[in-house]
Design an enzyme around this catalytic site. Structure first.
Site, PDB file in Angstrom:
ATOM      1  CE  LYS B  48      -3.562   2.162   0.634  1.00  0.00           C
ATOM      2  NZ  LYS B  48      -4.485   2.726  -0.329  1.00  0.00           N
ATOM      3  CB  CYS B 133      -2.353   8.495  -6.364  1.00  0.00           C
ATOM      4  SG  CYS B 133      -4.163   8.563  -6.188  1.00  0.00           S
ATOM      5  CB  THR B 196      -7.079   3.366 -11.449  1.00  0.00           C
ATOM      6  OG1 THR B 196      -6.504   4.224 -10.993  1.00  0.00           O
ATOM      7  CG2 THR B 196      -6.595   2.327 -10.664  1.00  0.00           C
ATOM      8  N   GLY B 247      -6.211  -5.430 -15.156  1.00  0.00           N
ATOM      9  CA  GLY B 247      -7.106  -6.577 -15.415  1.00  0.00           C
ATOM     10  C   GLY B 247      -7.031  -7.541 -15.599  1.00  0.00           C
ATOM     11  CB  THR B 269      -9.040  -5.357  -9.388  1.00  0.00           C
ATOM     12  OG1 THR B 269      -8.618  -4.328  -9.644  1.00  0.00           O
ATOM     13  CG2 THR B 269     -10.206  -5.337  -8.775  1.00  0.00           C
TER      14      THR B 269
END
Lengths: 273, 307
Positions: B48, B133, B196, B247, B269
């Protein structure tokens, strides 16, 4: 950020991720189904308040697992109550007996055990009855009063359960089709006035739990709430499922690891709509 | 036949035992997954994001599922540098896997503070510099959308650490290869991509944005084709190793990223769907390699390139 501050956190429970099968799936009024899922490891480790994450499809849409409070155990099986709200819950409620399902748990915190001769007020809004049912199962001798708020009489089939036979039941429906017309918090306020002390355990829509927490605070009763949020990982990794923390204007708790069961005073209710 | 050699060399002194890592923000600090799998079996872990001070993150809702994907706007919630060193790093140090610290900040000094402090830790194998980010105005994206500030930041970090520097690129730019080349010139050892894609969800009943932060980052299978193309383009334009992500949910997805030019892959994810997803992907990569009689995993890297 606020880790391990919940004394209820059951750090002992080993978590399991299983591919297993549906043992029973029964419609129980309203838009709900009661599912039994074979999961001996999880059933053995689970305490009331804990939740599981479920996936019953193999494709990528829907994508994420869905969280459900454990509603009880039945031998080697877990019971969950599922309300049809979207694609995932419609797939789960349509599963045949014997169908495959993936399940991870037990996750999160548990409700406190009641002290001897302590009165327990259980306040359930709709499908929020699930973890409170598990509490009754695990505390058969507790002096429990169940306040159950339903939308209408179609949601009462869930009460047709031998576990609730010896429970003092206070029933409300929003449309007055059964029990007292109105909100469950009105009945709770009446009973709290008559009572010297009780522990209040609640699960349901956020506005209901907020009202319950306020009543409990006024009467100086201990209150534990089971919080629901959007959830992804369920195990404290993604930081997605936050609940505003009391005493820290910008701080958050995490529903999956600080909760779902939290002491109501841990939460900043003014930041919850 | 002999087993496929799965090792991936990111630099002479940083060799992954296999090509499967886990993406920052999807695997916590590692321990969260230890009931379900042995994180030590991974090729590496991206932690993280760490900032010098603790961060509370964005107001909820922070996540929402979208078609074949999800949006998140966590806002870099993290325990901060000191707590990370005291409470999180000791566990990571016990794992037989490469540990890369994802570093984020509002200023160059923030990045320098984290990298400088953690460069002395043996348990740290390198840094993933988060200049991408999408969810925090001051979360590093200011560095990541233009070549010059990106290069300046990486050069400053190169000056203070000998540990591996991985720069994580944003796909929310006009020309990702310009930024890739600039950070390579500035001394990054490795590139990781993609972070992302910016997106949003709207609640038609409430007639308002779903996320508390309005905008979030889209991840999951929905972005796979987009991420794959970014990896393909970038790997053709730089000489450094590339870690591909976006993905990936099974071994064949991972193989596709490697064929597109990724030396290693990272699972994001999918960790939320199956807590042991990354090890499942690894197993499926091994099956693929065996079926294709591949001796060393590097053989397939960039094999789909048409130059």
């Amino acid at each position: 950020m606020t880790e391990s501050i919940n004394p209820l956190y059951n750090t002992e429970a080993m978590k399991h991720s299983l591919r297993t099968t549906i043992v029973d799936n029964t419609a129980c009024g309203g838009q709900w189904n009661r599912l039994e899922i074979e999961a001996p490891e999880i059933a053995a480790a689970a305490g009331p308040g804990a939740f599981v994450q479920v996936r019953a499809w193999t494709g990528i849409s829907p994508l994420l697992r869905r969280p459900f409070s454990i509603a009880g155990t039945c031998g080697d099986s877990l019971i969950i109550l599922v309300k049809k709200v979207g694609t995932g819950t419609r797939i789960i409620t349509a599963l045949d007996v014997g169908a495959e399902i993936e399940i991870t748990g037990p996750l999160g915190t548990n409700f406190s055990c009641p002290g001897p001769e302590q009165s327990v007020f259980l306040v359930a809004g709709g499908v929020g009855i699930a973890p409170l049912r598990f509490f009754i199962e695990r505390n058969p001798d507790a002096d429990c009063t169940l306040f159950f708020g339903a939308r209408d009489s179609s949601e009462l089939a869930v009460l047709d359960d031998e576990l609730f036979e010896n429970i003092n039941l206070k029933l409300t429906t929003e449309d007055g089709s059964a029990g007292v017309k109105g909100l469950v918090t009105a009945l709770l306020a009446e009973e709290m006035e008559k009572s010297d002390s009780a522990i209040v355990l609640t699960c349901g829509p956020a506005p209901m739990m907020k009202a319950v927490a306020e009543l409990a605070a006024m009467c100086d009763f201990r209150c534990e709430v089971s919080m629901e949020t959007y959830m992804c990982c369920g195990i404290g990794a993604c930081m997605g499922c936050v609940v505003p923390a009391a005493g820290d204007a910008s701080g958050y708790l995490h529903a999956c690891t600080d909760g779902p069961v939290m002491d109501s005073t841990m939460i900043d209710w003014s930041r919850i709509k | 036949m002999a087993e496929t050699d799965l090792k991936v060399k990111l630099r002479d002194d940083v060799i992954l035992k296999n090509p499967v890592l886990v993406c920052s923000g999807t695997f916590g600090y590692g321990r969260e997954f230890s009931d379900f799998m042995d994180p030590g079996k991974l090729g590496g872990i991206f932690t993280k994001a760490i900032t010098p001070e603790p961060r509370a993150g964005n107001p909820p809702p922070r996540t929402i599922e979208t078609p074949a994907g999800m949006l998140n706007a966590i806002g870099l919630e993290n325990v901060g540098l000191d707590v990370f060193v005291k409470e999180k790093l000791p566990y990571l140090a016990t794992l037989d896997t490469a540990v890369f610290i994802n570093v984020a900040g509002s200023s160059e000094d923030d990045y320098i503070t984290v990298v400088d402090r953690l460069s002395v830790e043996d348990a740290v194998d390198g840094f993933e510099i988060n200049i991408s980010c999408p969810n925090v105005k001051s979360g590093g994206i200011a560095f990541g959308t233009h070549p010059e500030p990106a290069a300046q930041l990486i050069a400053a970090l190169r000056n203070i650490t000998d540990k591996l520097i991985i720069t994580k690129l944003s796909p929310n730019v006009t020309e990702i290869t310009d930024i890739a080349r600039a950070v390579c010139d500035a001394g990054t050892d490795v590139l990781s991509l993609v972070n992302t894609f910016r997106g949003m969800a709207i609640d038609a009943v409430a007639q308002s944005p779903v996320l508390g932060n309005v905008v979030g980052g889209l991840s999951g299978p929905a972005i796979k084709a987009l991420a794959l193309y970014n990896v393909y383009q970038v790997s053709l334009s730089v000489a450094v190793p590339v870690i591909g992500m976006g993905g990936i949910s099974n071994g064949i997805d991972a193989v596709e990223f490697m064929l597109a030019g990724a030396d290693a892959v990272s699972i994001g994810t999918a960790n939320f769907i199956h807590p042991d997803a990354a090890l499942r992907v690894l197993g499926e990569i091994v099956e693929y390699c065996e079926s294709k009689r591949i001796i060393a995993i590097g053989e397939i890297v960039g094999k789909a390139h048409r130059k």
